[in-house]
Design a protein around this motif. Sequence first.
Motif, mmCIF file in Angstrom:
data_model
loop_
_atom_site.group_PDB
_atom_site.id
_atom_site.type_symbol
_atom_site.label_atom_id
_atom_site.label_comp_id
_atom_site.label_asym_id
_atom_site.label_seq_id
_atom_site.Cartn_x
_atom_site.Cartn_y
_atom_site.Cartn_z
ATOM 1 N N HIS A 56 0.639 -1.440 -0.306
ATOM 2 C CA HIS A 56 -0.175 -0.243 0.020
ATOM 3 C C HIS A 56 0.989 1.184 -0.003
ATOM 4 N N HIS A 58 1.429 4.359 1.544
ATOM 5 C CA HIS A 58 1.989 4.875 2.978
ATOM 6 C C HIS A 58 3.089 5.169 2.888
ATOM 7 N N GLU A 82 -4.089 1.776 -6.339
ATOM 8 C CA GLU A 82 -3.476 3.312 -5.545
ATOM 9 C C GLU A 82 -1.602 3.527 -6.523
ATOM 10 N N HIS A 114 -7.587 -0.682 6.189
ATOM 11 C CA HIS A 114 -6.371 0.414 5.857
ATOM 12 C C HIS A 114 -6.319 1.323 5.367
ATOM 13 N N THR A 115 -5.734 0.774 4.150
ATOM 14 C CA THR A 115 -6.156 2.193 2.864
ATOM 15 C C THR A 115 -7.298 1.254 1.756
ATOM 16 N N HIS A 118 -5.341 -1.533 -0.226
ATOM 17 C CA HIS A 118 -3.913 -2.655 0.110
ATOM 18 C C HIS A 118 -4.505 -3.607 -0.085
ATOM 19 N N GLU A 145 -8.998 4.393 5.277
ATOM 20 C CA GLU A 145 -9.869 4.367 4.155
ATOM 21 C C GLU A 145 -11.115 4.482 3.624
#
Length: 255
Positions: A56, A58, A82, A114-115, A118, A145
């Motif tokens: 992901h 981050h 992403e 989490h996102t 992901h 998210e």
Amino acid sequence: MPVEIEQFICRSDNFGVLVHDPASGETAIVDAPEEKPILDAIERTGWRPTMILTTHHHGDHVEANLALKKRFGLRIVGPKVEAERIPGIDETVVEGDVVRLGNEEIRVIETPGHTAGHVSYHLPKSGVAFTADTLFALGCGRLFECGPAVMQSSLKKLAALPPETIVYCGHEYTLSNARFALTVDPDNEKLRERSKKIEALRNADKPTLPTTIGEELATNPFLRWADPSIRKAIGMDTASDEAVFAEIRARKDNF
């Protein structure tokens, strides 16, 4: 022949991982939190990386992408959802895609929560999964998210993997997770025993990972929303599974 794995700490509590296929000599890095510890692991093992598997976007998972790409000329694989937020990405993946590491098939599992994009990576032949910030030992990622239902669906996918599957996560959060888990599942003897082992490992400055799917099913409250003892402990005996999961996540956020 199963893959060989080198796990190490990056930053303060991120895990870095090298995955090596001994038959072909190819090596993948799972996420790139920090360049120096990854370079140290490469020197220690002698495994030259050919790929980064990004879970992901981050920053604490992609910080070293460009530096490692420049140094090794490797390719960066990551979730299509992403792609615009992952530095240096070369190849995008979605649910069901297969990435090859030598003779090993790496299957992509979309695990948003989490996102929004992901992904986790599962190696069926070696019986290993890399779940980053979706499934932790005794925990799950914060819902930055997506809502609880999305994360719960992702966790169901991971929980359906064979129980002997070895799981590597993104962070060393297990001690805090264990202390929280005991507040919502206080009568779980397996959890109490595991918590003692975790305390001992951390007191000795040793990692608590990897874990297994079977161990998480027995002790991780974020996979145990249907368990009557947890429902009783939080006063939600007849609530929906989603409501119970959301309550557990909310309690952990404020723990």
